[in-house]
Write a protein that holds these residues in place. Structure first.
Motif, PDB file in Angstrom:
ATOM      1  N   ASN A   7      24.098 -17.140  11.161  1.00  0.00           N
ATOM      2  CA  ASN A   7      25.292 -17.580  10.741  1.00  0.00           C
ATOM      3  C   ASN A   7      25.962 -16.377  10.168  1.00  0.00           C
ATOM      4  OD1 ASN A   7      27.102 -19.996   9.617  1.00  0.00           O
ATOM      5  ND2 ASN A   7      27.250 -18.803   8.044  1.00  0.00           N
ATOM      6  N   TRP A   8      27.437 -16.364  10.596  1.00  0.00           N
ATOM      7  CA  TRP A   8      27.950 -15.095  10.080  1.00  0.00           C
ATOM      8  C   TRP A   8      29.442 -15.428   9.461  1.00  0.00           C
ATOM      9  CZ3 TRP A   8      26.811 -16.308  14.936  1.00  0.00           C
ATOM     10  CH2 TRP A   8      27.886 -16.302  15.961  1.00  0.00           C
ATOM     11  N   PRO A   9      30.237 -14.520   8.584  1.00  0.00           N
ATOM     12  CA  PRO A   9      31.319 -14.864   7.840  1.00  0.00           C
ATOM     13  C   PRO A   9      32.416 -14.347   9.182  1.00  0.00           C
ATOM     14  CG  PRO A   9      30.567 -12.866   6.951  1.00  0.00           C
ATOM     15  CD  PRO A   9      29.431 -13.365   7.829  1.00  0.00           C
ATOM     16  N   VAL A  10      33.470 -15.312   9.069  1.00  0.00           N
ATOM     17  CA  VAL A  10      34.860 -14.560   9.678  1.00  0.00           C
ATOM     18  C   VAL A  10      35.845 -14.751   8.942  1.00  0.00           C
ATOM     19  CG1 VAL A  10      33.737 -15.075  12.019  1.00  0.00           C
ATOM     20  CG2 VAL A  10      35.079 -16.941  10.643  1.00  0.00           C
ATOM     21  N   LEU A  11      37.185 -14.363   9.421  1.00  0.00           N
ATOM     22  CA  LEU A  11      38.331 -14.817   8.662  1.00  0.00           C
ATOM     23  C   LEU A  11      38.428 -14.075   7.255  1.00  0.00           C
ATOM     24  CD1 LEU A  11      39.019 -18.553   9.748  1.00  0.00           C
ATOM     25  CD2 LEU A  11      39.962 -16.443  10.888  1.00  0.00           C
ATOM     26  N   GLY A  12      37.937 -13.075   7.102  1.00  0.00           N
ATOM     27  CA  GLY A  12      37.891 -12.229   5.610  1.00  0.00           C
ATOM     28  C   GLY A  12      36.866 -12.993   4.956  1.00  0.00           C
ATOM     29  N   GLY A  13      36.019 -13.764   5.232  1.00  0.00           N
ATOM     30  CA  GLY A  13      35.340 -14.592   4.316  1.00  0.00           C
ATOM     31  C   GLY A  13      35.763 -16.062   3.882  1.00  0.00           C
ATOM     32  N   HIS A  14      36.970 -16.303   4.743  1.00  0.00           N
ATOM     33  CA  HIS A  14      37.378 -17.692   4.537  1.00  0.00           C
ATOM     34  C   HIS A  14      36.881 -18.329   5.726  1.00  0.00           C
ATOM     35  CE1 HIS A  14      40.755 -15.902   1.831  1.00  0.00           C
ATOM     36  NE2 HIS A  14      39.800 -16.305   1.089  1.00  0.00           N
ATOM     37  N   GLY A  15      35.894 -18.017   6.599  1.00  0.00           N
ATOM     38  CA  GLY A  15      35.333 -18.878   7.409  1.00  0.00           C
ATOM     39  C   GLY A  15      34.011 -18.576   7.811  1.00  0.00           C
ATOM     40  N   ASN A  16      33.267 -19.169   8.595  1.00  0.00           N
ATOM     41  CA  ASN A  16      31.826 -18.801   9.144  1.00  0.00           C
ATOM     42  C   ASN A  16      31.506 -19.423  10.468  1.00  0.00           C
ATOM     43  OD1 ASN A  16      30.105 -21.231   8.648  1.00  0.00           O
ATOM     44  ND2 ASN A  16      30.888 -20.689   6.385  1.00  0.00           N
ATOM     45  N   VAL A  17      30.681 -18.748  11.220  1.00  0.00           N
ATOM     46  CA  VAL A  17      30.336 -19.327  12.524  1.00  0.00           C
ATOM     47  C   VAL A  17      28.610 -19.532  12.442  1.00  0.00           C
ATOM     48  CG1 VAL A  17      30.317 -18.942  15.071  1.00  0.00           C
ATOM     49  CG2 VAL A  17      32.450 -18.429  13.667  1.00  0.00           C
ATOM     50  N   GLY A  18      28.256 -20.534  12.837  1.00  0.00           N
ATOM     51  CA  GLY A  18      26.832 -20.766  13.010  1.00  0.00           C
ATOM     52  C   GLY A  18      26.363 -20.769  14.467  1.00  0.00           C
ATOM     53  N   GLY A  33      28.723 -24.085  15.087  1.00  0.00           N
ATOM     54  CA  GLY A  33      29.555 -24.670  13.967  1.00  0.00           C
ATOM     55  C   GLY A  33      30.521 -23.746  13.578  1.00  0.00           C
ATOM     56  N   ILE A  34      31.723 -24.011  13.414  1.00  0.00           N
ATOM     57  CA  ILE A  34      32.837 -23.219  13.129  1.00  0.00           C
ATOM     58  C   ILE A  34      33.401 -23.867  11.927  1.00  0.00           C
ATOM     59  CG2 ILE A  34      34.973 -22.483  13.744  1.00  0.00           C
ATOM     60  CD1 ILE A  34      34.163 -23.426  16.772  1.00  0.00           C
ATOM     61  N   ARG A  35      33.594 -23.005  10.881  1.00  0.00           N
ATOM     62  CA  ARG A  35      34.169 -23.503   9.641  1.00  0.00           C
ATOM     63  C   ARG A  35      34.919 -22.585   8.900  1.00  0.00           C
ATOM     64  NH1 ARG A  35      28.989 -24.798  10.637  1.00  0.00           N
ATOM     65  NH2 ARG A  35      28.210 -22.770  10.312  1.00  0.00           N
ATOM     66  N   ALA A  36      36.301 -23.359   8.538  1.00  0.00           N
ATOM     67  CA  ALA A  36      37.347 -22.482   7.884  1.00  0.00           C
ATOM     68  C   ALA A  36      37.903 -22.847   6.617  1.00  0.00           C
ATOM     69  CB  ALA A  36      38.338 -22.403   8.850  1.00  0.00           C
ATOM     70  N   PHE A  37      38.084 -22.134   5.834  1.00  0.00           N
ATOM     71  CA  PHE A  37      38.807 -22.523   4.506  1.00  0.00           C
ATOM     72  C   PHE A  37      40.352 -22.836   4.564  1.00  0.00           C
ATOM     73  CE2 PHE A  37      40.380 -22.042   0.022  1.00  0.00           C
ATOM     74  CZ  PHE A  37      40.073 -23.274  -0.500  1.00  0.00           C
ATOM     75  N   ASP A  38      40.974 -24.001   4.358  1.00  0.00           N
ATOM     76  CA  ASP A  38      42.274 -24.253   4.215  1.00  0.00           C
ATOM     77  C   ASP A  38      42.921 -23.849   2.762  1.00  0.00           C
ATOM     78  OD1 ASP A  38      45.094 -25.195   4.294  1.00  0.00           O
ATOM     79  OD2 ASP A  38      44.491 -26.752   5.483  1.00  0.00           O
ATOM     80  N   PRO A  39      43.471 -22.828   2.482  1.00  0.00           N
ATOM     81  CA  PRO A  39      43.976 -22.577   1.053  1.00  0.00           C
ATOM     82  C   PRO A  39      44.924 -23.646   0.804  1.00  0.00           C
ATOM     83  CG  PRO A  39      44.695 -20.950   2.351  1.00  0.00           C
ATOM     84  CD  PRO A  39      43.762 -21.725   3.398  1.00  0.00           C
ATOM     85  N   ALA A  40      45.837 -24.242   1.607  1.00  0.00           N
ATOM     86  CA  ALA A  40      46.884 -25.269   1.245  1.00  0.00           C
ATOM     87  C   ALA A  40      46.284 -26.790   0.712  1.00  0.00           C
ATOM     88  CB  ALA A  40      47.945 -25.568   2.365  1.00  0.00           C
TER      89      ALA A  40
END
Length: 123
Positions: A7-18, A33-40
């Motif tokens: 697993n590693w961070p992406v999107l400046g820490g607002h996401g990760n890929v596994g 697995g692809i994860r991203a944080f939606d600030p909205a």
């Protein structure tokens, strides 16, 4: 079965890929697995890409963290029927985590556990 997850961070820490390797008894399977944080919405979105069906990415699960537990919900299908999916990450430490996946054919009225993973950090 056993497997590995890198697993590693992406999107400046607002996401990760596994990158997952699962060694099933009948052969190895890979998935991402692809994860991203939606600030909205202040929610995390989590997509799954199964290497057996690389042209199909699953609809995202949505959720977040509360009191050290992460819960994600989404809609899927199983054998052509709609199913509600819930994934819970718990017992999260710097070195381990527990993940359990549930399905509901009744729109969330009842849940059946269908996948349990225990993660242990190797480094």
């Amino acid at each position: 079965f056993d497997g590995t997850l890198v697993n590693w961070p992406v999107l400046g820490g607002h996401g990760n890929v596994g990158d997952n390797l699962m060694r099933f008894p009948d052969g190895a399977v890979r998935g991402i697995g692809i994860r991203a944080f939606d600030p909205a919405t202040r929610q995390w979105l989590s997509w799954w890409l199964d290497g057996r069906r690389a042209g199909e990415i699953a609809r995202p699960l949505r959720g977040g963290f509360a009191d050290g537990v992460a819960t994600f919900l989404g809609d899927d299908t199983h054998q052509g029927r709609p199913v509600r999916t819930r994934v819970v990450w718990s017992q999260i430490t710097p070195h381990s985590a527990h993940r359990e996946q549930y399905g509901s054919m009744e729109g969330g009225a009842s849940w059946e556990s269908n996948w349990v993973s225990e993660f242990t950090r190797l480094d």
